[in-house]
Design an enzyme around this catalytic site. Structure first.
Site, short mmCIF file in Angstrom:
data_model
loop_
_atom_site.label_atom_id
_atom_site.label_comp_id
_atom_site.label_asym_id
_atom_site.label_seq_id
_atom_site.Cartn_x
_atom_site.Cartn_y
_atom_site.Cartn_z
N GLU A 353 82.19 -30.23 81.85
CA GLU A 353 81.82 -30.36 82.96
C GLU A 353 81.51 -29.06 83.93
O GLU A 353 80.69 -29.27 84.80
CB GLU A 353 83.25 -31.06 83.55
CG GLU A 353 82.68 -31.89 85.16
CD GLU A 353 83.94 -32.61 85.51
OE1 GLU A 353 84.84 -32.00 86.28
OE2 GLU A 353 84.11 -33.84 85.43
N HIS A 384 91.99 -33.51 56.94
CA HIS A 384 91.83 -34.94 56.12
C HIS A 384 90.96 -36.04 56.68
O HIS A 384 90.81 -37.26 56.45
CB HIS A 384 93.32 -35.35 56.09
CG HIS A 384 94.09 -34.62 55.29
ND1 HIS A 384 94.21 -34.46 53.94
CD2 HIS A 384 94.87 -33.74 55.75
CE1 HIS A 384 95.14 -33.61 53.65
NE2 HIS A 384 95.71 -32.99 54.68
N LYS A 512 78.64 -42.97 89.06
CA LYS A 512 79.78 -43.70 90.12
C LYS A 512 79.00 -44.35 91.19
O LYS A 512 79.37 -45.61 91.36
CB LYS A 512 80.41 -42.42 90.93
CG LYS A 512 81.42 -41.72 90.17
CD LYS A 512 82.03 -40.57 90.75
CE LYS A 512 83.00 -39.64 89.95
NZ LYS A 512 83.51 -38.45 90.85
#
Ligand code: F6P
Length: 552
Positions: A353, A384, A512
């Site tokens: 950000e 793994h 937004k």
């Protein structure tokens, strides 16, 4: 300001890259037995080994010149002295002042801030102590047993990461929960086992306008009201942390229950402020002070150490070397401490950000690569899962490995095995395994010639894969504070070199705004035609099925 790519050091680094890109780290280590001593730094309990990188002394010298020519030190001073370096939001950047306990006054944009910081921190500690000592009582006079922090982004990731990381230092008869997701599963799952009589909510939102947080806060309030009956008891179960006191009061939080933060603290840099209230409740005031102290020591180091001995500066420059000259797209952060399992997620916001931007400080589009894709997980689990790609994939993924030398509850059999893994992985990534070594190994195992030749290419490891290793004595509050601050300042230095404003985040706005408009459309429940055909199709498909899933 001279354009970054026109700086002499940048151009020399480009040539230097061409000259050195084919040198294997094996050779570098073979030629210099002092490489570890030369390319590692220590600050208090933290050892930073950067010797397993594709760098020579000349590389480091040129990178340091790049830092000088892009005036990292100048911007650093402007930040610490409270200038408005977040120019697109007209804000100073003063998170370091939150952890500075010296008597020296601090200013943001010319306004004194240290006294307010102290007052607010004292209020936070007072409330936390009241809850921890069971003196804060709910509406039915029972002490609080569960605290739910409702917030997202910086109002969630920092406190959550620190609370998890410092689990051994936390009070154990009090549970801290974090709700961030707008998806109702998050709050439903959290509230399932909680009792409104003994639950306290912290609404953590710098702006107090974030949809995710407000929707969750309304649900929490309704959940409380089913049991409380009277709004006058709400203040026993609801506090807020925000810079928007007016909105918090309108929401129903009593003014005396509101903890202030300021516009000069970025959300992703805010865990040191009252946003850290849930942390203080979990670990207590003394441990929180140690967290601040650890960060403050790194602030001092970052501000005063010469660039070549400055850990955040070196971290940043090595990142730039791979990002801009090797064209590496990503970096991995791999803690070998289970309690640090949210550290990569926290850093993802802090880094991406801050520096995920394509417009420089003068408003021009950049013509060089900026912030990398940061990902990561617990090292052991990742071995793994995705280490296959790190070892033999076609992409260069520089990695940071972090591990404690000891643990709060250390079990030698576990810990020695753990440490052997981190050492083995950094060695394997650097050294690799050559064709000759594979052939010799398989021959020694008695593998028939034909089978050996068929298998051989699959067993070769190219190596030359870079890692930084951070070893620290144990993950205590002070050390954690230092580690976080090192990464914060690393991000700062990279932003300074890339000539970015690392402290705004306009890139989160478009989604937004569109979401608000689409919510209105969904609420009216009539088919839409005003978007592109894919978005229209998705919204209309949802609307056509909505009655089945959502009777409201
Ligand atoms: O949408 C991004 C963002 O603004 C982050 O920068 C911030 O940390 C988060 O949302 C939460 O914001 P607030 O604390 O204002 O609710």
């Amino acid at each position: 300001m001279t354009k970054l790519t026109n700086l002499p050091a940048w151009q020399q680094l480009q040539q230097h890259y061409e000259d050195t890109k084919d040198i294997h780290m094996r050779e570098m280590f073979a030629q210099d037995s002092q490489r570890f001593e030369k390319f590692s730094l220590k600050l208090n309990d933290i050892l930073f080994d950067y010797s397993k990188n594709r760098v020579t002394q000349e590389t480091m010298d040129l990178l340091l010149q790049l830092a000088e020519q892009s005036d990292v030190a100048g911007l650093r001073e402007r930040m610490f002295s409270g200038e408005t370096i977040n120019h697109t939001e007209h804000r100073a950047v003063m998170h370091a002042a939150l952890r500075n306990k010296s008597e020296e006054p601090a200013y943001a944009n010319g306004v004194r801030i240290d006294e307010e910081i102290k007052t607010e921190l004292d209020r936070v500690k007072f409330l936390a102590e009241k809850i921890r000592s069971r003196h804060w009582l709910g509406h039915s006079n029972q002490p609080i047993t569960d605290v739910v922090n409702i917030g997202i982004g910086g109002s969630n990731l920092g406190p959550l990461m620190v609370t998890e990381a410092l689990h051994p230092y936390s009070i154990h008869d009090l549970e801290i929960h974090y709700v961030s997701n707008l998806d109702e599963n998050h709050i439903n799952n959290t509230l399932e086992s909680l009792n409104p009589d003994t639950t306290l909510f912290i609404i953590a939102s710098k702006s107090f306008t974030t949809q995710d947080t407000l929707v969750n806060a309304v649900t929490a309030k309704e959940w409380l009201m089913q049991k409380l009956h009277s709004e006058s008891d709400l203040h026993k179960h609801l506090v807020a942390v925000t810079s928007n006191v007016k909105m918090a009061v309108e929401f129903g939080v009593k003014e005396e229950n509101i903890f202030k933060m300021w516009d000069w603290v970025g959300g992703r840099y805010s865990l040191w402020s009252a946003i850290g209230l849930s942390i203080v409740i979990a670990i207590g005031a003394e441990n929180f002070d140690a967290l601040l102290e650890g960060a403050h020591e790194v602030d001092d180091h970052f501000r005063t150490a010469p660039l070549e001995q400055n850990i955040p500066v070196i971290m940043a420059l090595i990142g730039i070397w791979y990002n801009n000259f090797y064209n590496a797209e990503s970096i991995a952060v791999l803690p070998y401490d289970q309690n640090m399992h949210r550290f990569p997620a926290y850093l993802q916001q802090a880094d991406m950000e801050s520096n995920g931007k394509g417009c420089d400080r003068e408003g021009a589009s950049v013509d060089y690569s900026t912030g990398p894709i940061l990902f990561g997980e617990i090292g052991i689990a990742s071995q793994h899962a995705f280490y296959q790609l790190l070892h033999q994939g076609t992409k260069l993924v520089p990695a940071d490995m972090l591990a404690p030398i000891s643990n709060y509850h250390c079990i030698a059999t576990h810990h020695r095995a753990l440490m052997s893994n981190i050492f083995a992985q950094t060695e394997a990534l650097m050294m690799g395994k050559t064709e000759d070594e594979v052939r010799a190994e398989l021959t020694q195992q008695g593998m028939p010639e034909k089978e050996l030749e068929d298998l051989l290419p699959y067993k070769i490891f190219p190596g030359n894969r870079p890692t930084n290793t951070f070893l620290f004595y144990t993950l205590d509050p002070k050390t954690l504070g230092s580690l976080i601050a090192m990464y914060e300042h690393k991000i700062f230095v990279q932003g300074a070199v890339w000539n970015l404003n690392s402290f705004d985040q306009w890139g989160v706005e478009l989604g937004k705004v569109l979401a608000r408009n689409i919510l209105d459309e969904i609420n009216t429940a009539t088919p839409v035609t005003n978007h592109d055909c894919s978005t229209n199709g998705l919204i209309n498909y949802y609307l056509s099925l909505k009655p089945i899933k959502d009777p409201n």
